[in-house]
Structures are given as C-alpha cells and as structure tokens.
Design a protein around this motif. Structure first.
Motif, mmCIF file in Angstrom:
data_model
loop_
_atom_site.group_PDB
_atom_site.id
_atom_site.type_symbol
_atom_site.label_atom_id
_atom_site.label_comp_id
_atom_site.label_asym_id
_atom_site.label_seq_id
_atom_site.Cartn_x
_atom_site.Cartn_y
_atom_site.Cartn_z
ATOM 1 N N PRO A 305 0.836 -1.035 0.216
ATOM 2 C CA PRO A 305 -0.020 -0.355 -0.116
ATOM 3 C C PRO A 305 1.206 1.371 -0.084
ATOM 4 O O PRO A 305 0.167 2.322 -0.445
ATOM 5 N N GLU A 306 2.108 1.472 0.244
ATOM 6 C CA GLU A 306 2.441 2.302 0.534
ATOM 7 C C GLU A 306 3.829 2.225 -0.505
ATOM 8 O O GLU A 306 4.423 3.802 -0.969
ATOM 9 N N PHE A 307 3.725 2.268 -1.593
ATOM 10 C CA PHE A 307 4.126 1.821 -2.365
ATOM 11 C C PHE A 307 2.754 2.066 -3.991
ATOM 12 O O PHE A 307 3.387 2.292 -5.005
ATOM 13 N N ARG A 308 1.695 2.099 -4.115
ATOM 14 C CA ARG A 308 0.729 2.310 -4.425
ATOM 15 C C ARG A 308 0.766 3.507 -5.060
ATOM 16 O O ARG A 308 0.232 3.648 -6.188
ATOM 17 N N TYR A 309 1.027 4.633 -4.364
ATOM 18 C CA TYR A 309 0.953 5.830 -4.643
ATOM 19 C C TYR A 309 1.407 5.679 -6.082
ATOM 20 O O TYR A 309 0.975 7.007 -7.356
ATOM 21 N N LEU A 310 2.863 5.068 -6.863
ATOM 22 C CA LEU A 310 3.156 5.052 -7.681
ATOM 23 C C LEU A 310 2.224 4.644 -8.999
ATOM 24 O O LEU A 310 3.318 5.353 -10.156
ATOM 25 N N LEU A 311 1.287 4.052 -8.282
ATOM 26 C CA LEU A 311 0.976 3.557 -9.701
ATOM 27 C C LEU A 311 -0.354 4.576 -10.178
ATOM 28 O O LEU A 311 -0.954 4.463 -11.466
ATOM 29 N N ASP A 312 -0.584 5.541 -9.345
ATOM 30 C CA ASP A 312 -2.069 6.595 -9.481
ATOM 31 C C ASP A 312 -1.880 7.332 -11.336
ATOM 32 O O ASP A 312 -0.664 7.856 -12.164
ATOM 33 N N GLY A 313 -2.641 7.190 -11.546
ATOM 34 C CA GLY A 313 -2.774 7.195 -13.481
ATOM 35 C C GLY A 313 -2.988 6.227 -13.835
ATOM 36 O O GLY A 313 -3.570 7.200 -15.126
ATOM 37 N N VAL A 314 -2.924 5.036 -13.282
ATOM 38 C CA VAL A 314 -2.923 4.145 -14.785
ATOM 39 C C VAL A 314 -4.255 4.522 -14.990
ATOM 40 O O VAL A 314 -4.391 3.247 -16.199
ATOM 41 N N GLU A 315 -5.239 4.447 -14.529
ATOM 42 C CA GLU A 315 -7.041 4.606 -14.716
ATOM 43 C C GLU A 315 -6.769 5.551 -16.050
ATOM 44 O O GLU A 315 -8.024 5.255 -16.880
ATOM 45 N N PHE A 316 -5.882 5.856 -16.711
ATOM 46 C CA PHE A 316 -5.753 6.459 -17.839
ATOM 47 C C PHE A 316 -4.882 5.833 -19.521
ATOM 48 O O PHE A 316 -5.687 6.055 -20.315
ATOM 49 N N ALA A 317 -4.694 4.347 -19.098
ATOM 50 C CA ALA A 317 -3.845 3.628 -19.420
ATOM 51 C C ALA A 317 -4.498 3.068 -20.303
ATOM 52 O O ALA A 317 -5.284 2.288 -20.049
ATOM 53 N N ASP A 318 -4.083 2.407 -21.629
ATOM 54 C CA ASP A 318 -4.772 1.305 -22.551
ATOM 55 C C ASP A 318 -4.367 0.484 -22.081
ATOM 56 O O ASP A 318 -4.989 -1.056 -22.171
ATOM 57 N N SER A 319 -2.842 -0.026 -21.897
ATOM 58 C CA SER A 319 -2.458 -1.243 -21.245
ATOM 59 C C SER A 319 -1.673 -1.221 -20.581
ATOM 60 O O SER A 319 -0.553 -0.071 -20.327
ATOM 61 N N PHE A 320 -1.059 -2.099 -19.262
ATOM 62 C CA PHE A 320 -0.315 -1.612 -18.368
ATOM 63 C C PHE A 320 0.009 -3.231 -18.573
ATOM 64 O O PHE A 320 0.398 -4.215 -18.994
ATOM 65 N N ASN A 321 1.900 -2.681 -18.109
ATOM 66 C CA ASN A 321 3.259 -4.266 -17.847
ATOM 67 C C ASN A 321 3.663 -4.018 -17.053
ATOM 68 O O ASN A 321 4.359 -2.461 -16.624
ATOM 69 N N PHE A 322 3.716 -5.649 -16.014
ATOM 70 C CA PHE A 322 5.228 -5.359 -15.404
ATOM 71 C C PHE A 322 5.675 -7.039 -15.118
ATOM 72 O O PHE A 322 4.639 -7.733 -14.947
ATOM 73 N N ASN A 323 6.226 -7.656 -14.830
ATOM 74 C CA ASN A 323 7.094 -8.612 -14.471
ATOM 75 C C ASN A 323 7.422 -9.067 -13.229
ATOM 76 O O ASN A 323 8.277 -8.856 -12.171
ATOM 77 N N PRO A 324 6.403 -9.812 -13.013
ATOM 78 C CA PRO A 324 6.789 -10.737 -12.094
ATOM 79 C C PRO A 324 7.817 -11.649 -12.030
ATOM 80 O O PRO A 324 8.525 -11.987 -10.806
ATOM 81 N N HIS A 325 8.973 -11.008 -13.036
ATOM 82 C CA HIS A 325 9.665 -12.525 -12.963
ATOM 83 C C HIS A 325 11.130 -11.430 -12.595
ATOM 84 O O HIS A 325 11.767 -11.836 -12.555
ATOM 85 N N LYS A 326 10.599 -9.992 -12.499
ATOM 86 C CA LYS A 326 11.455 -9.483 -11.820
ATOM 87 C C LYS A 326 11.868 -9.334 -10.663
ATOM 88 O O LYS A 326 13.124 -9.624 -10.069
ATOM 89 N N TRP A 327 11.047 -8.800 -10.062
ATOM 90 C CA TRP A 327 10.773 -8.520 -8.696
ATOM 91 C C TRP A 327 9.993 -9.524 -7.330
ATOM 92 O O TRP A 327 9.346 -9.171 -6.282
ATOM 93 N N LEU A 328 9.051 -10.488 -8.063
ATOM 94 C CA LEU A 328 7.822 -11.027 -7.655
ATOM 95 C C LEU A 328 8.346 -13.045 -7.124
ATOM 96 O O LEU A 328 7.217 -13.143 -6.972
ATOM 97 N N LEU A 329 9.593 -12.663 -7.219
ATOM 98 C CA LEU A 329 9.424 -14.357 -6.523
ATOM 99 C C LEU A 329 9.304 -14.852 -8.233
ATOM 100 O O LEU A 329 8.649 -16.507 -7.973
ATOM 101 N N VAL A 330 8.807 -15.147 -9.100
ATOM 102 C CA VAL A 330 8.558 -15.918 -10.222
ATOM 103 C C VAL A 330 8.946 -15.954 -11.294
ATOM 104 O O VAL A 330 10.017 -15.070 -11.776
ATOM 105 N N ASN A 331 10.143 -17.172 -11.040
ATOM 106 C CA ASN A 331 10.704 -17.223 -12.641
ATOM 107 C C ASN A 331 10.801 -16.951 -13.500
ATOM 108 O O ASN A 331 9.565 -16.971 -13.820
ATOM 109 N N PHE A 332 11.960 -16.170 -14.369
ATOM 110 C CA PHE A 332 11.653 -16.193 -15.475
ATOM 111 C C PHE A 332 10.905 -17.428 -16.506
ATOM 112 O O PHE A 332 11.256 -18.185 -16.036
ATOM 113 N N ASP A 333 9.830 -17.233 -17.274
ATOM 114 C CA ASP A 333 9.774 -16.263 -17.811
ATOM 115 C C ASP A 333 7.963 -15.863 -17.873
ATOM 116 O O ASP A 333 7.356 -16.578 -17.554
#
Ligand SMILES: *Cc1c(COP(=O)(O)O)cnc(C)c1O
Length: 503
Positions: A305-333
């Motif tokens: 929750p303390e970092f969620r503000y960084l995503l504010d404005g995503v509501e304007f986007a058509d598409s959004f992407n991030f990599n759980p294979h980078k920082w969320l403990l799910v191996n590539f890919d």
C-alpha cells in the motif's frame, strides 16, 4: 524347447534395445529427479562460495565438449559431471547475494517446482481447448495479481469484464504487442472516417513517443512495428512530463503526422524514475494516443500500500505491464500484461485456420491466448504464479519487497556518510545510483576495478552527462551483511584509486 528359448531371448533383446532408446525409465527418473533437486539445493545454498562473475574468455566452451553430438547414448552421471566442468565456470550467478547488476531476476522454490510440473504437463496452450486449465488459471491469476496491485476493475477479466490479463514472455513483448494493437486501431479508425485511405499512407505518418529514459525495447518496438518513435526529454528527476509530450504532439500534428502511441515508464531502467502519469494520461486520452505503461521492475512494489501511489494515473492507460519475473519471486519468464479492452488486442491479430478452431470458441467467455501474443505456442506459466502466491501469501510478498527497499536505503545511507561519493537519483525502491564526486573517467575506472575484482557485480548507466554506478538489490537471499560487504569492497577500491590519482 529350443524355439521358445530363442523367442524369449529375441524378445529380451528387443526390450533391451527399446530401453536404450528410452534411456531413462520411471524408476531412474525418480532417482535422478531427487538427485537433481539435491544438486539445485546445494547450488543455491552454497552459491556464495562461488565467484559471482566468471573468469572465462569468449569461446571458452567449444573446446570443452565434442564438436558433434554423440552417436551412442551417454549416461546421466556423465552429463551431470560435465555441469561443473563445462557450465558452471561460465555462469554469471544472478542469485549470488553479491550480484547487484541490472535489476533482479526472480527465483523461488515454489516457482521452480511449479515449472517442473509445467514441463511435465507440457501442453501448448494457444487456445482454450488445448488445455482449459492452462488458459483459465492464467486468466484468474492475472485477476489475482491485478487485485494485489489494485488495478482499476476495467483491467480485470472477472466473469464479464471487457479487460483482462495475459502472461507475455517479456516486457519487450508487451510493449511491442501494445504498439502493434495501437497501430491497427488507429489505422482502422482513420479508414472508417475515410474509406479510401491506404494503410501504407497512414503507416508513413504514424508517430509513437516515449521518454528518453525508456528501456531500449521501447524504441525497438517502433523499429519492428515500422513506425517513427520520438523521445520526450525528461525533467531533472528523469521523469517524462505532460508539457514535453504536449509540445511534441502539437508539433507533429502541425507537420501532418499522426501521433498514436505513448509508452510511459514507471521505474526507469537507469535510475528507477517515474513518469508523471497524472499529467501524461489526460493528454494521451484527449489526443487519442494509446497509453501503454511499462513498469517492468517497479510494478511488483505496487502490492505494498505504501508504494501504490506510484501507480496513480493507471486509469488513463490502455495497457499496463510489469514483470513478476523480476521482483515477485516468479522465475523467468512471466511478464504480466493487462488491457482495458481485450478486443483491441485480440482483434488486431486474429487468424482462424480450421486446424486451430474448437467447439467452444464462440461462447464469448473463452479466451484463446494465441490472439494476445506474437508466437502461437505458449507454456503453462500461470502454475508458477499460483504456487508462489499461495506459498508466500500477499503478506509474504510484501515483506519481501519491503526488505529489498530497506536494504537499498541502508546502502544509500552508507554512500551518504562518505563525502567522497554522491547519490545521483532519488532512492524510491531497490535501486541506488551513486558515483564518486569527480570525472566520468574516474568513475569508469572505479567500476572497471570493482567488476575485475569479481567480488561483487555492478553495471553502470548514464544520467544526463554523468557516468553513474547502479546498485540494485537483487538476490532473494541478500542481507544487510552483503550490503556492508559490497560497500567495503567499493570503498577499498575507491581509496586505492584516489590515492593512485594523487601521485
Ligand atoms: C527490465 C526492463 C525491461 C525489459 O524487460 P524484459 O522482460 O526483459 O523484456 C523493459 N523495461 C524496463 C523499464 C525494464 O526495467
């Protein structure tokens, strides 16, 4: 009876031959599988005994193995012995606690085990029918993950949503897919307005935008997509701002070009800067630009929750992407991509040859993921999300992110306490950009010596006209002691270098 005996031995020989071809039977697989798990556990448990960066020169491997594949089958033991002889000397150990280069690449035991199961099921889930579980688990996992980062509901599939998520192989794929879908969408829109318009005529005028700090894969997407891309200058914090985009769009429209796509970055690769979505989003919406957001590294932090503000404005986007294979403990890919309107992406690349059709595809509820991506084939990758999310829980994952951010601030504080050094960008997540006060040449020397010593591994970046060292908290097992080890190593080398330069 001689004949019967002869028959038995003939059968016996046939069986032995078949055996040789199969090479590993169930009982041997059970044994070797357990040995392999032991090897992996030993490798990871003792990885800090190894050198983080290898000593080998280019071409090291070819002389170590035969020039052609063996005619006769070899044994598993022979292969496993060669792993230490041939492979390990040439491995950069990304999961070594002294690896601080690039951004992290995820690794966890639940993900490794899930990938084994995925390999065993071995389905190719390009349509719902090719393995319903493969498609349906993926859709639900992307909803789980979307809820974890509080994505607006429009991006979720739910039971009847227009949006939804897909696992792409990489953030580069997601950026490219979004650009291609946007390209199709704008061409179709203009052709509706003007049916005589040729596609080629539109293509030549299309222009896409991103920040000059965006990952090189964004520029590459435009190259592959055959459209112009313009780089928006960033501000003093390395963020793209609304005014700069507005200016570029207006100039290009005045010149007769057709702006159609903007890729925003949350957590840029050089310095983990955040483009100002709240300024950029409304401009994209007003100007009919498809807004894609690349949060490859930083996205995982939005589960806190303390970092969620960084995503504010995503509501304007058509598409959004991030990599759980980078920082969320799910191996590539495992690169998670969501779209607000899945028809935009599916409609752009639909192909329906008879051999890929199935009885359920018209039901509306069914996702055929082949329409969402460039290749046809796809692995059962959502299994590793499912295993990881369940075994860590959202709380465990949040703790993991927080620990890395804490360690980055610990390193930042060490840098700040040494007046010979400076911090070069605000530390928000797990990346610290720093340098010796002084020339670029001095810092290039410093980095070269650090990497040549091979005790830790770092990569640089350019920020403005400065050559900067990047310190990324990477390994799952990294602790405060490793941060202090790294800092001592860096300062010892810096002291030596500065003394030599004085002479
Ligand atoms: C790492 C990174 C990428 C590339 O990710 P892949 O999944 O390897 O394509 C793209 N964008 C940003 C901002 C990144 O940090």
């Amino acid at each position: 009876m001689p004949g019967a005996a002869k028959g038995r031995s003939y059968v016996g020989r046939r069986v032995r031959q078949a055996f040789q071809l199969i090479n590993m039977d169930y009982s041997e697989f059970r044994q070797r599988g357990k040995e392999m798990v032991d090897y992996i556990a030993n490798y990871l448990e003792n990885i800090d005994q190894r050198q983080v960066y290898p000593d080998v020169e280019p071409g090291y491997l070819r002389p170590l193995i035969p020039a052609s594949a063996p005619e006769e089958p070899e044994t598993f033991e022979e292969i496993i012995k060669d792993v230490e002889r041939v492979i390990m000397p040439g491995v950069t150990h990304w999961h070594h606690p002294h690896f601080f280069a690039y951004f992290p690449t995820a690794s966890s035991f639940p993900a490794l085990l899930a990938d084994m199961l995925s390999g065993a099921i071995g389905c190719i889930g390009f349509s719902w029918a090719t393995s319903p579980a493969c498609t349906e688990l993926e859709t639900v996992m992307l909803d789980w993950l979307g809820k974890m980062i509080k994505l607006p509901d429009q991006f979720l599939a739910g039971n009847d949503g227009e949006g939804g998520g897909v696992i792409q192989g990489s953030a580069s794929d997601a950026t490219l897919m979004a650009l291609l879908a946007a390209r199709t969408k704008v061409i179709r829109r203009l052709q509706v307005e003007n049916p005589n318009l040729e596609e080629a005529e539109v293509m030549g005028k299309l222009v896409a935008y991103s920040s000059e700090q965006a990952h090189c894969s964004v520029e590459r997407a435009a190259l592959i997509g055959g459209v112009k891309m313009k780089m928006i200058p960033s501000d003093e914090k390395f963020a793209a701002r609304g005014e700069a985009l507005r200016k570029a769009v207006e100039e290009d429209k005045a010149a007769g070009l057709i702006p159609f796509y903007f890729c925003a970055t949350l957590g840029t690769t050089p310095s983990c800067a955040f483009d100002k979505l709240m300024e950029l989003g409304p401009i994209c919406n007003a100007e009919n630009l498809w807004m894609h957001i690349d949060a490859a590294y930083a996205g995982s932090a939005f589960i806190c929750p303390e970092f969620r503000y960084l995503l504010d404005g995503v509501e304007f986007a058509d598409s959004f992407n991030f990599n759980p294979h980078k920082w969320l403990l799910v191996n590539f890919d495992c690169s998670a991509m969501w779209v607000k309107k899945r028809t935009d992406i599916i409609g752009a690349f639909r192909m329906e040859p008879l051999y890929l059709q199935h009885n359920h595809q018209e039901s509306g509820l069914i996702t055929d993921y082949r329409h969402w991506q460039i290749p046809l084939g796809r692995r059962f990758r959502s299994l590793k999300m499912w295993f990881v999310f369940r075994m860590y829980g959202v709380k465990g994952l949040q703790e993991y992110i927080r620990k890395h951010v804490r360690l980055a601030h610990e390193f930042e504080n060490l840098v700040l306490q040494d007046t010979r050094f400076e911090i070069c960008a605000e530390v928000i997540l797990g990346l610290v950009c720093f340098r010796l006060k002084g020339s670029n040449a001095l810092n290039e020397q410093l980095l070269k010596r650090i990497n040549n010593a091979r005790k830790i591994h770092l990569v640089p970046c350019n920020l403005g006209d400065k050559f900067v060292l990047r310190f990324a908290v990477c390994a799952r097992t990294v602790e405060s002691s490793h941060i202090h080890f790294a800092w001592k190593n860096i300062t010892d080398i810096a002291t030596e270098l500065l003394q030599e330069n004085k002479k």
